[in-house]
Scaffold this motif. Structure first.
Motif, PDB file in Angstrom:
ATOM      1  N   SER A  46      -2.085  66.373  58.879  1.00 31.07           N
ATOM      2  CA  SER A  46      -2.825  67.253  59.775  1.00 31.07           C
ATOM      3  C   SER A  46      -2.896  68.647  59.170  1.00 31.07           C
ATOM      4  O   SER A  46      -2.259  68.929  58.142  1.00 31.07           O
ATOM      5  CB  SER A  46      -2.136  67.322  61.152  1.00 31.07           C
ATOM      6  OG  SER A  46      -0.836  67.869  61.022  1.00 31.07           O
ATOM      7  N   GLY A  47      -3.695  69.492  59.790  1.00 28.31           N
ATOM      8  CA  GLY A  47      -3.771  70.885  59.373  1.00 28.31           C
ATOM      9  C   GLY A  47      -4.728  71.141  58.226  1.00 28.31           C
ATOM     10  O   GLY A  47      -5.505  70.284  57.815  1.00 28.31           O
ATOM     11  N   ALA A  48      -4.647  72.355  57.694  1.00 28.72           N
ATOM     12  CA  ALA A  48      -5.562  72.816  56.649  1.00 28.72           C
ATOM     13  C   ALA A  48      -5.048  72.481  55.258  1.00 28.72           C
ATOM     14  O   ALA A  48      -3.844  72.515  55.003  1.00 28.72           O
ATOM     15  CB  ALA A  48      -5.770  74.317  56.767  1.00 28.72           C
ATOM     16  N   VAL A  49      -5.975  72.137  54.373  1.00 29.29           N
ATOM     17  CA  VAL A  49      -5.664  71.865  52.971  1.00 29.29           C
ATOM     18  C   VAL A  49      -6.584  72.731  52.115  1.00 29.29           C
ATOM     19  O   VAL A  49      -7.801  72.734  52.316  1.00 29.29           O
ATOM     20  CB  VAL A  49      -5.903  70.390  52.604  1.00 29.29           C
ATOM     21  CG1 VAL A  49      -5.422  70.115  51.184  1.00 29.29           C
ATOM     22  CG2 VAL A  49      -5.218  69.466  53.582  1.00 29.29           C
ATOM     23  N   GLY A  94      -0.502  83.961  42.316  1.00 32.95           N
ATOM     24  CA  GLY A  94       0.014  83.897  43.674  1.00 32.95           C
ATOM     25  C   GLY A  94      -0.964  83.491  44.747  1.00 32.95           C
ATOM     26  O   GLY A  94      -0.623  83.501  45.930  1.00 32.95           O
ATOM     27  N   ALA A  95      -2.184  83.116  44.386  1.00 30.27           N
ATOM     28  CA  ALA A  95      -3.159  82.698  45.398  1.00 30.27           C
ATOM     29  C   ALA A  95      -2.663  81.436  46.093  1.00 30.27           C
ATOM     30  O   ALA A  95      -2.250  80.481  45.435  1.00 30.27           O
ATOM     31  CB  ALA A  95      -4.521  82.440  44.751  1.00 30.27           C
ATOM     32  N   PRO A  96      -2.687  81.403  47.433  1.00 24.89           N
ATOM     33  CA  PRO A  96      -2.191  80.229  48.153  1.00 24.89           C
ATOM     34  C   PRO A  96      -3.140  79.039  48.024  1.00 24.89           C
ATOM     35  O   PRO A  96      -4.321  79.144  48.320  1.00 24.89           O
ATOM     36  CB  PRO A  96      -2.097  80.724  49.600  1.00 24.89           C
ATOM     37  CG  PRO A  96      -3.122  81.822  49.685  1.00 24.89           C
ATOM     38  CD  PRO A  96      -3.125  82.480  48.338  1.00 24.89           C
ATOM     39  N   ALA A  97      -2.625  77.916  47.572  1.00 26.09           N
ATOM     40  CA  ALA A  97      -3.424  76.703  47.443  1.00 26.09           C
ATOM     41  C   ALA A  97      -2.487  75.501  47.465  1.00 26.09           C
ATOM     42  O   ALA A  97      -1.292  75.617  47.186  1.00 26.09           O
ATOM     43  CB  ALA A  97      -4.239  76.723  46.156  1.00 26.09           C
ATOM     44  N   ASP A  98      -3.036  74.349  47.813  1.00 27.29           N
ATOM     45  CA  ASP A  98      -2.258  73.117  47.892  1.00 27.29           C
ATOM     46  C   ASP A  98      -2.468  72.209  46.690  1.00 27.29           C
ATOM     47  O   ASP A  98      -1.538  71.548  46.234  1.00 27.29           O
ATOM     48  CB  ASP A  98      -2.644  72.342  49.159  1.00 27.29           C
ATOM     49  CG  ASP A  98      -2.333  73.118  50.426  1.00 27.29           C
ATOM     50  OD1 ASP A  98      -1.152  73.244  50.752  1.00 27.29           O
ATOM     51  OD2 ASP A  98      -3.292  73.598  51.076  1.00 27.29           O
ATOM     52  N   ASP A 238       4.142  75.623  45.623  1.00 27.53           N
ATOM     53  CA  ASP A 238       4.277  76.324  46.899  1.00 27.53           C
ATOM     54  C   ASP A 238       3.164  75.938  47.880  1.00 27.53           C
ATOM     55  O   ASP A 238       2.698  76.774  48.662  1.00 27.53           O
ATOM     56  CB  ASP A 238       4.286  77.844  46.678  1.00 27.53           C
ATOM     57  CG  ASP A 238       5.489  78.289  45.860  1.00 27.53           C
ATOM     58  OD1 ASP A 238       6.571  77.704  46.061  1.00 27.53           O
ATOM     59  OD2 ASP A 238       5.347  79.200  45.021  1.00 27.53           O
ATOM     60  N   ALA A 239       2.735  74.683  47.835  1.00 27.48           N
ATOM     61  CA  ALA A 239       1.656  74.215  48.709  1.00 27.48           C
ATOM     62  C   ALA A 239       2.012  74.452  50.179  1.00 27.48           C
ATOM     63  O   ALA A 239       3.045  73.961  50.653  1.00 27.48           O
ATOM     64  CB  ALA A 239       1.407  72.740  48.467  1.00 27.48           C
ATOM     65  N   PRO A 240       1.170  75.170  50.929  1.00 27.55           N
ATOM     66  CA  PRO A 240       1.431  75.391  52.353  1.00 27.55           C
ATOM     67  C   PRO A 240       1.412  74.100  53.173  1.00 27.55           C
ATOM     68  O   PRO A 240       2.051  74.022  54.218  1.00 27.55           O
ATOM     69  CB  PRO A 240       0.287  76.334  52.778  1.00 27.55           C
ATOM     70  CG  PRO A 240      -0.136  77.014  51.503  1.00 27.55           C
ATOM     71  CD  PRO A 240       0.021  75.949  50.454  1.00 27.55           C
ATOM     72  N   ASN A 241       0.685  73.087  52.705  1.00 28.89           N
ATOM     73  CA  ASN A 241       0.593  71.826  53.434  1.00 28.89           C
ATOM     74  C   ASN A 241       0.728  70.667  52.442  1.00 28.89           C
ATOM     75  O   ASN A 241      -0.240  69.982  52.111  1.00 28.89           O
ATOM     76  CB  ASN A 241      -0.729  71.736  54.184  1.00 28.89           C
ATOM     77  CG  ASN A 241      -0.780  70.594  55.181  1.00 28.89           C
ATOM     78  OD1 ASN A 241       0.077  69.714  55.164  1.00 28.89           O
ATOM     79  ND2 ASN A 241      -1.780  70.574  56.040  1.00 28.89           N
TER      80      ASN A 241
END
Length: 269
Positions: A46-49, A94-98, A238-241
């Motif tokens: 679930s959630g954003a990728v 440092g850009a957030p990505a999965d 560091d994948a947020p999801n």
């Protein structure tokens, strides 16, 4: 059969293959949906990728993103498409990505060398170069050597971008020297120059020529076999999801995902 007719038939086959694969992916039973599983099964997707992907993957990954969202209700896939080197630099910055899907192992190494990958990259497709000309090929371009003709406006991808590095490798294999009117930051930028008639030709990927339809004409050249690019994909450290990211990578590498990709002109790994 003319090159234009072959390209039209190929575009129709590509669209049909991608649509069929998308329908197959969307028609998942509730038994295959982690959201309907018991708590003891795999984690719910679930959630954003967020997926950073090479520009040449835009059409195929957009299709796969739509299929992913239908398979896993409540998910949202956001893409950032561009030159693989620029995307890799953003990730290490440092850009957030999965997920990161690169158009070459060299640009993937920027991320792995920086210890920003959570898993070992896996090659999921390969891609080969083609010459894109104006519709009807008015300059009668039939080979890589023809691009060196005086007065012809040719565009290449920047040498740091995988499509540019591959083009240079093909030129070197042929012993040819070519001075383009411009170097573009990604393959879509190079192709757009031809589509807008700002250039007579560009060296791009076959998949991009396919995606452009009747806006350009494609010309194969044998030297492209010397510069086929492997495309690796990886889960970022560091994948947020991470759960949904792993599911997206599984989709890309699955038989149905491969149908979408090969239907767009990619080669199997």
């Amino acid at each position: 059969m003319t090159r234009s007719a072959r390209r039209t038939r190929r575009s129709l086959r590509t669209a049909g293959a991608s649509t069929a694969a998308l329908l197959a992916l969307s028609a998942c039973s509730s038994a295959d949906d982690p959201a309907s599983s018991s708590a003891s099964s795999s984690p719910t997707v679930s959630g954003a990728v967020t997926v950073f992907a090479a520009a040449s993957l835009k059409e195929s990954f957009t299709t796969l993103g739509e299929a992913f969202e239908k398979k896993y209700p409540g998910t949202k896939v956001t893409f950032s498409f561009g030159g693989s080197d620029s995307l890799a630099a953003s990730i290490t910055g440092g850009a957030p990505a999965d997920v990161f899907a690169s158009a070459s192992p060299k640009t993937m190494a920027i991320v792995t060398d920086a210890k920003d990958a959570a898993t070992t990259p896996a090659t999921f497709v390969r891609n080969q170069l083609e010459i894109a000309t104006l519709p009807g090929n008015p300059d009668r371009i039939a080979s890589l050597k023809d691009l060196t003709r005086s007065g012809l406006k040719v565009v290449l991808c920047d040498k740091e971008v995988p499509c540019g590095a591959a083009a240079q490798k093909a030129l070197d294999a042929s012993g040819l020297k070519l001075t383009p009117v411009s170097y573009e930051q990604d393959v879509k930028g190079a192709l757009t120059k031809v589509e807008l008639k700002e250039a007579d030709a560009a060296v791009v990927y076959k998949t991009d020529v396919n995606a452009a339809g009747d806006k350009v004409e494609g010309v194969d050249f044998p030297e492209s076999a010397e510069a086929v690019n492997d495309y690796p994909i990886v889960l970022l450290k560091d994948a947020p999801n991470a759960v949904a990211a792993k599911a997206f990578i599984e989709l890309v590498r699955s038989p149905d995902g491969q149908k979408v990709l090969t239907g767009a002109g990619f080669l199997k790994p």
